[in-house]
Design a protein around this motif. Structure first.
Motif, PDB file in Angstrom:
ATOM      1  N   HIS A 185       0.856  -1.191   0.000  1.00  0.00           N
ATOM      2  CA  HIS A 185       0.000   0.000   0.000  1.00  0.00           C
ATOM      3  C   HIS A 185       0.893   1.242   0.000  1.00  0.00           C
ATOM      4  N   ALA A 190      -4.950   6.632  -0.625  1.00  0.00           N
ATOM      5  CA  ALA A 190      -5.734   6.137  -1.754  1.00  0.00           C
ATOM      6  C   ALA A 190      -6.366   4.790  -1.424  1.00  0.00           C
ATOM      7  N   ALA A 191      -5.595   3.931  -0.751  1.00  0.00           N
ATOM      8  CA  ALA A 191      -6.137   2.627  -0.359  1.00  0.00           C
ATOM      9  C   ALA A 191      -7.318   2.794   0.599  1.00  0.00           C
ATOM     10  N   ARG A 193      -9.414   5.424   0.789  1.00  0.00           N
ATOM     11  CA  ARG A 193     -10.589   5.922   0.072  1.00  0.00           C
ATOM     12  C   ARG A 193     -11.244   4.819  -0.748  1.00  0.00           C
ATOM     13  N   GLU A 194     -10.432   3.997  -1.376  1.00  0.00           N
ATOM     14  CA  GLU A 194     -10.967   2.905  -2.191  1.00  0.00           C
ATOM     15  C   GLU A 194     -11.724   1.902  -1.323  1.00  0.00           C
ATOM     16  N   THR A 197     -15.114   3.325  -0.035  1.00  0.00           N
ATOM     17  CA  THR A 197     -16.133   3.254  -1.092  1.00  0.00           C
ATOM     18  C   THR A 197     -16.687   1.843  -1.214  1.00  0.00           C
ATOM     19  N   ASP A 198     -15.806   0.863  -1.143  1.00  0.00           N
ATOM     20  CA  ASP A 198     -16.212  -0.535  -1.254  1.00  0.00           C
ATOM     21  C   ASP A 198     -17.105  -0.930  -0.079  1.00  0.00           C
TER      22      ASP A 198
END
Length: 545
Positions: A185, A190-191, A193-194, A197-198
């Motif tokens: 990572h 960024a990890a 936020r991703e 969202t998931d």
């Protein structure tokens, strides 16, 4: 007495439904003895519901004893060992739990579902070790280990293990804050936020009454700074999922310990009061109060009518009730030795509520605390919650002992003391004019605020808080108390004073009109103290006299 495969679980369930924790522990102890005396090992249809009930009701010490008895029988299947691991975690032994749980993963004899549960708990072990370790190298290693475990559990079943996903989000956020490098990572933000969202996509499809999904969504919105959405999700959690005290406590701990929210800034300033106020409405709830919670400016902001637009009218009523309880905390003091060792609790009352010739404000406590445990001229009265602006509590000494009645029955175990000063912006607690009716449709409850176990910050003690009965002098209730609670104020649901807590017993002579004894805590009725003062006018004596 029956000992069928369902009787143990049924008895525990009935006691827990009444928040009779002494009763729950008594049944668990009896079941432990039964297991140790049995010629044959218990079947899983007997012990599984018992362990699950003890877990859901957070009776981890009892659960540990039952598991140990099962292991002594040779019962060592995955469910038993997993519950043992969880009990160790909850009692503060994550390293020992880690060893127990790791043995379940990769064992072909362990069902896949149990391995997934164990992996989630293994992540919890790493998280607790990360939070409790101060060495920076090991601390970072624990964070990486916990993160990897949570991610593995989440990706195995993302539709079901969203709580593992949100724990991974929280640890990614801590890695960003503490600049911990993560293999795999390179961009932790960024990890994060991703993954948020998931996780939100997963919980969006869950039913509105899924409390764990709603709690997960609260954390997810906190993670990306969506404060209004976090409040909306918390509102949905409370109104639609109707979580129990266990679930509310779990979310509160996650927000305060892992996300490090407080009431001084958003979103904690909105989320924590709402969460704590709902927690206090639950029988079985428990809240520790910090000085920041009860600062004068903070309470004024929470009392603002403008917050009704944020929380809605129903939740605003609950919040107002909570704020009133916080206000009462300001008048509660820890009684200490000159070396600052906690001995008990006391609280401010208006002298005129008890006798017209008394000083305007007095401290009320138990006679077995002052002067029986420590002389009035030696005790230090420390108001730890009186003013958030002070780094240290406001401390005062006693200048006069106005009233003392011995702790020996049938006396009232009550002392009234005049102090050499008073904490700023603090009002004495108001006195109720009558006790709640025992036969009312709304179950009468007692709310205790004190300093149990000598803790510095006052504690709301609301578990199992039903009023059981009362006489002319005494009131019985099942609000749990610990050493150090002696001298605590006992309030009705309007936060008006009804009693002075002084003792508890598992075999208290009943006051509910029934013969025999029961487990209860006991307070001195305020009206009995008032009557005693009018029968013999208090001639104030200097301290030490």
């Amino acid at each position: 007495m029956t000992t069928s495969s369902t009787s143990w679980a049924v008895r525990i369930h009935r006691a827990a439904a009444e928040f009779d924790w002494a009763g729950v522990d008594a049944v668990a102890t009896e079941y432990e003895a039964h297991l140790r005396a049995a010629a044959r090992p218990a079947s899983d249809d007997e012990f599984a519901p018992v362990l699950q009930l003890l877990r859901s009701n957070r009776r981890y010490t009892a659960m540990t004893r039952v598991v140990d008895a099962l292991l002594s029988q040779g019962v060592s299947d995955a469910l038993v060992r997993r519950h043992y691991g969880q009990a160790l975690i909850e009692q503060g032994y994550p390293a020992a739990a880690r060893i127990t749980l790791a043995a379940l993963i990769g064992d072909e004899s362990v069902p896949p579902a149990e391995q997934v549960e164990a992996r989630g708990l293994l992540g919890r072990c790493g998280k607790e070790l990360f939070l409790g370790t101060t060495d920076p190298v090991r601390r970072a290693d624990y964070l990486r280990s916990a993160l990897g475990t949570y991610l593995e559990a989440y990706h195995e079943q993302p539709g079901e293990r969203f709580w593992s996903g949100i724990n991974a989000v929280a640890l990614l956020a801590r890695a960003v804050d503490e600049q911990v490098p993560l293999e795999g990572h390179p961009d932790a933000r960024a990890a994060l936020r991703e993954l948020v969202t998931d996780v939100l996509d997963v919980v969006r499809d869950r039913p509105d009454d899924d409390g764990w999904a709603q709690a997960t969504a609260v954390e997810a919105h906190v993670a990306v700074g969506e404060h209004a959405q976090a409040v909306e999700r918390l509102e949905a959690l409370i109104t639609m999922a109707r979580p129990d005290a266990f679930a509310l406590n779990s979310l509160l701990r996650q927000l305060t310990v892992v996300w490090r929210l407080d009431t001084e800034s958003a979103p904690g300033s909105s989320l924590l009061p709402l969460l704590r106020s709902e927690l206090l409405r639950k029988s079985g709830g428990f809240v520790s109060v910090t000085p920041q919670d009860v600062g004068a400016e903070r309470l004024e902001r929470l009392s603002s009518p403008g917050l009704e637009k944020v929380f809605g009218s129903d939740r605003y009523v609950t919040l107002s009730w909570y704020v009133k309880g916080l206000t009462r905390c300001r008048a509660v003091a820890r009684l200490e030795t000159p070396d600052e060792e906690g001995l008990g609790t006391g609280f401010l009352v208006r002298g005129a509520d008890f006798h017209t010739r008394l000083p305007a404000v007095l401290l009320m406590t138990n006679g077995h605390v002052v002067p029986e445990a420590i002389d009035a001229d030696q005790v230090v009265v420390a108001f730890h919650a009186a003013d958030a602006g002070h780094s240290d509590p406001q401390r005062f000494r006693v200048v006069r002992q106005w009233f003392y009645d011995s702790s020996q029955a049938p006396h009232l175990d009550t002392t009234l003391l005049e102090l050499d000063g008073l904490p700023v912006a603090t009002e004495p607690v108001p006195v109720s004019t009558r006790l709640p009716a025992l036969g009312a449709d709304v179950t009468p409850r007692a709310y205790v605020i004190g300093h149990p176990m000598g803790l510095e910050q006052p504690q709301f003690s609301l578990q199992d808080n039903r009023i059981l009965g009362y006489s002319d002098h005494l009131i019985h209730y099942r609000s749990p108390t610990d050493p150090g609670s002696s001298g605590s104020p006992v309030f009705d649901r309007h936060w008006n004073l009804i009693g002075l807590h002084h003792s508890g017993s598992s075999s208290m002579a009943r006051l509910d009109g029934q013969p025999g004894v029961y487990a209860a805590n006991e307070g001195i009725r305020v009206s009995a103290v008032r009557t005693a003062l009018h029968e013999r006018w208090p001639a104030g004596s200097p301290t030490g006299g």
